[in-house]
Design a protein around this motif. Structure first.
Motif, PDB file in Angstrom:
ATOM      1  N   ARG A  74       0.830  -1.213   0.000  1.00  0.00           N
ATOM      2  CA  ARG A  74       0.000   0.000   0.000  1.00  0.00           C
ATOM      3  C   ARG A  74       0.860   1.257   0.000  1.00  0.00           C
ATOM      4  N   ARG A  75       1.964   1.227   0.724  1.00  0.00           N
ATOM      5  CA  ARG A  75       2.796   2.424   0.846  1.00  0.00           C
ATOM      6  C   ARG A  75       3.574   2.730  -0.425  1.00  0.00           C
ATOM      7  N   GLU A  76       3.685   1.745  -1.324  1.00  0.00           N
ATOM      8  CA  GLU A  76       4.328   2.006  -2.602  1.00  0.00           C
ATOM      9  C   GLU A  76       3.506   2.968  -3.447  1.00  0.00           C
ATOM     10  N   SER A  77       2.197   3.000  -3.228  1.00  0.00           N
ATOM     11  CA  SER A  77       1.336   3.926  -3.968  1.00  0.00           C
ATOM     12  C   SER A  77       0.931   5.136  -3.113  1.00  0.00           C
ATOM     13  N   TYR A  78       1.504   5.241  -1.912  1.00  0.00           N
ATOM     14  CA  TYR A  78       1.199   6.364  -1.019  1.00  0.00           C
ATOM     15  C   TYR A  78       1.762   7.647  -1.628  1.00  0.00           C
ATOM     16  N   VAL A  79       0.993   8.708  -1.575  1.00  0.00           N
ATOM     17  CA  VAL A  79       1.419   9.975  -2.167  1.00  0.00           C
ATOM     18  C   VAL A  79       2.377  10.696  -1.224  1.00  0.00           C
ATOM     19  N   GLY A  80       3.631  10.859  -1.648  1.00  0.00           N
ATOM     20  CA  GLY A  80       4.627  11.526  -0.821  1.00  0.00           C
ATOM     21  C   GLY A  80       5.187  10.595   0.242  1.00  0.00           C
ATOM     22  N   PRO A  81       6.023  11.124   1.137  1.00  0.00           N
ATOM     23  CA  PRO A  81       6.623  10.306   2.195  1.00  0.00           C
ATOM     24  C   PRO A  81       5.572   9.777   3.173  1.00  0.00           C
ATOM     25  N   GLY A 209      -1.403  12.918   0.190  1.00  0.00           N
ATOM     26  CA  GLY A 209      -2.195  13.308  -0.963  1.00  0.00           C
ATOM     27  C   GLY A 209      -3.547  13.870  -0.590  1.00  0.00           C
ATOM     28  N   VAL A 210      -3.831  13.915   0.722  1.00  0.00           N
ATOM     29  CA  VAL A 210      -5.121  14.431   1.192  1.00  0.00           C
ATOM     30  C   VAL A 210      -5.079  15.950   1.316  1.00  0.00           C
ATOM     31  N   VAL A 211      -3.953  16.457   1.828  1.00  0.00           N
ATOM     32  CA  VAL A 211      -3.739  17.906   1.919  1.00  0.00           C
ATOM     33  C   VAL A 211      -2.415  18.236   1.240  1.00  0.00           C
ATOM     34  N   VAL A 280       0.584  16.121   8.459  1.00  0.00           N
ATOM     35  CA  VAL A 280      -0.572  16.952   8.120  1.00  0.00           C
ATOM     36  C   VAL A 280      -1.712  16.143   7.518  1.00  0.00           C
ATOM     37  N   ASN A 281      -1.500  14.854   7.306  1.00  0.00           N
ATOM     38  CA  ASN A 281      -2.564  13.996   6.783  1.00  0.00           C
ATOM     39  C   ASN A 281      -3.664  13.884   7.836  1.00  0.00           C
ATOM     40  N   PRO A 282      -4.851  14.427   7.568  1.00  0.00           N
ATOM     41  CA  PRO A 282      -5.917  14.425   8.585  1.00  0.00           C
ATOM     42  C   PRO A 282      -6.326  13.024   9.026  1.00  0.00           C
ATOM     43  N   GLU A 283      -6.157  12.037   8.159  1.00  0.00           N
ATOM     44  CA  GLU A 283      -6.503  10.663   8.526  1.00  0.00           C
ATOM     45  C   GLU A 283      -5.590  10.138   9.632  1.00  0.00           C
ATOM     46  N   LYS A 284      -4.362  10.654   9.685  1.00  0.00           N
ATOM     47  CA  LYS A 284      -3.434  10.234  10.729  1.00  0.00           C
ATOM     48  C   LYS A 284      -3.539  11.092  11.986  1.00  0.00           C
ATOM     49  N   LEU A 285      -4.164  12.249  11.866  1.00  0.00           N
ATOM     50  CA  LEU A 285      -4.266  13.159  13.007  1.00  0.00           C
ATOM     51  C   LEU A 285      -5.583  12.995  13.770  1.00  0.00           C
ATOM     52  N   ALA A 286      -6.551  12.317  13.168  1.00  0.00           N
ATOM     53  CA  ALA A 286      -7.881  12.207  13.785  1.00  0.00           C
ATOM     54  C   ALA A 286      -7.821  11.482  15.121  1.00  0.00           C
ATOM     55  N   ARG A 287      -7.080  10.376  15.183  1.00  0.00           N
ATOM     56  CA  ARG A 287      -7.020   9.612  16.425  1.00  0.00           C
ATOM     57  C   ARG A 287      -6.313  10.410  17.521  1.00  0.00           C
TER      58      ARG A 287
END
Length: 297
Positions: A74-81, A209-211, A280-287
């Protein structure tokens, strides 16, 4: 019987989550693996189990190994680091963090470094370094020999430490450093930021890739100072900045209307700040927002 099994599992659950989080670097993935471990536990004939801890740990670690293979794809297609999902120190979800060594084991720096390991290397490293299991026990869990476990651990530790830039300072000094950093960034003080940074500092941003975020690491004191100063120029009246304990260490946390929009992990080297990790990825900051609340103060 089912109720007894649930109680037994819940007694081990905090340790299982702490282990899975270190293995995966993601709280959401760790929760999924812990839940799957329970389902396997619930469907097992427990009369033959001699050690509940050993059985649950073995099941969880091997599920994590499989998850790491899928995560790597999955991380191979992750946008950015890709950076680890941050967790507030308060609350106890990360387990005991009473020593410098325990705090380092959950630091964003170490969890990022663990990404370079193979699944079996990561399993051996975490079980030995963070949880103190003997190589004999690790060998049984992972179906390797004791000698092989020792060899894997030495190799994993070498890989993790090879790019180490950390420079230990007292916690109060670390917090004061982050406060000064936050103040300079808030004021757009490029020169003040530059003086705090090591010449070859690297700033890595995870927007997924979200923000909008830099998709490649920013390198060098001058470039990083200008990048950071510009990053906070979009400040709005509702924006609040504070120093909070993130993954066992003080970090800069930016909130808007209570929700976390940016976490900056700071790694200190001998010549100043050597690495910055910007989440800054909101999906990682929600928790983090959910566990820490709208404000840590």
């Amino acid at each position: 019987m089912e109720q007894d099994g649930l109680h037994e599992f819940l007694a081990h659950r905090p340790r299982l989550f702490a282990l899975a989080y270190r293995m995966l670097g993601s709280a959401s993935e760790a929760e999924d693996v812990v839940q799957e471990t329970y389902l396997r536990w619930d469907g097992t004939d427990r009369a033959e189990i001699r050690s509940v801890e050993a059985w649950l740990t073995t099941a969880l670690v091997n599920l994590c190994r499989s998850e790491l293979v899928s995560a790597r794809v999955r991380r191979e297609s992750y946008v950015g680091p890709w950076l680890p999902e941050p967790m507030p120190t308060a609350g106890g979800e990360l387990g005991p963090l009473e020593t410098v060594e325990e705090r380092e084991q959950v630091s964003l720096a170490l969890l990022t470094a663990l990404e370079r390991l193979t699944p079996v290397e990561r399993a051996v490293f975490v079980l030995r370094e963070a949880f103190g299991y003997a190589h004999r026990e690790i060998a049984d869990m992972l179906s390797v020999t004791e000698v092989n476990s020792q060899q894997i651990f030495r190799r994993a530790r070498m890989h993790v430490r090879e790019d180490k830039v950390r420079f230990e300072i007292p916690p109060e000094d670390a917090r004061e450093l982050v406060e000064r950093f936050l103040g300079a960034a808030r004021d757009g003080d490029v020169e003040g930021l530059r003086r705090m940074l090591a010449a070859e500092v690297v700033a890595t941003a995870d927007g997924g890739g979200v923000v909008n975020a830099a998709r490649r690491p920013v390198v060098g004191a001058e470039h990083v100072a200008r990048y950071l100063a510009g990053l906070l120029r979009w400040a709005v009246p509702e924006m609040k900045m504070a120093v909070e304990e993130v993954n066992g260490e003080p970090a800069a946390v930016v909130r808007v209307r209570g929700g976390v929009v940016l976490i900056v992990g700071i790694e200190l080297g001998a010549d100043g700040i050597g690495a910055l990790r910007l989440l800054v990825n909101p999906e990682k900051l929600a928790r983090y927002t959910e566990l820490a609340g709208p404000s840590s103060r």
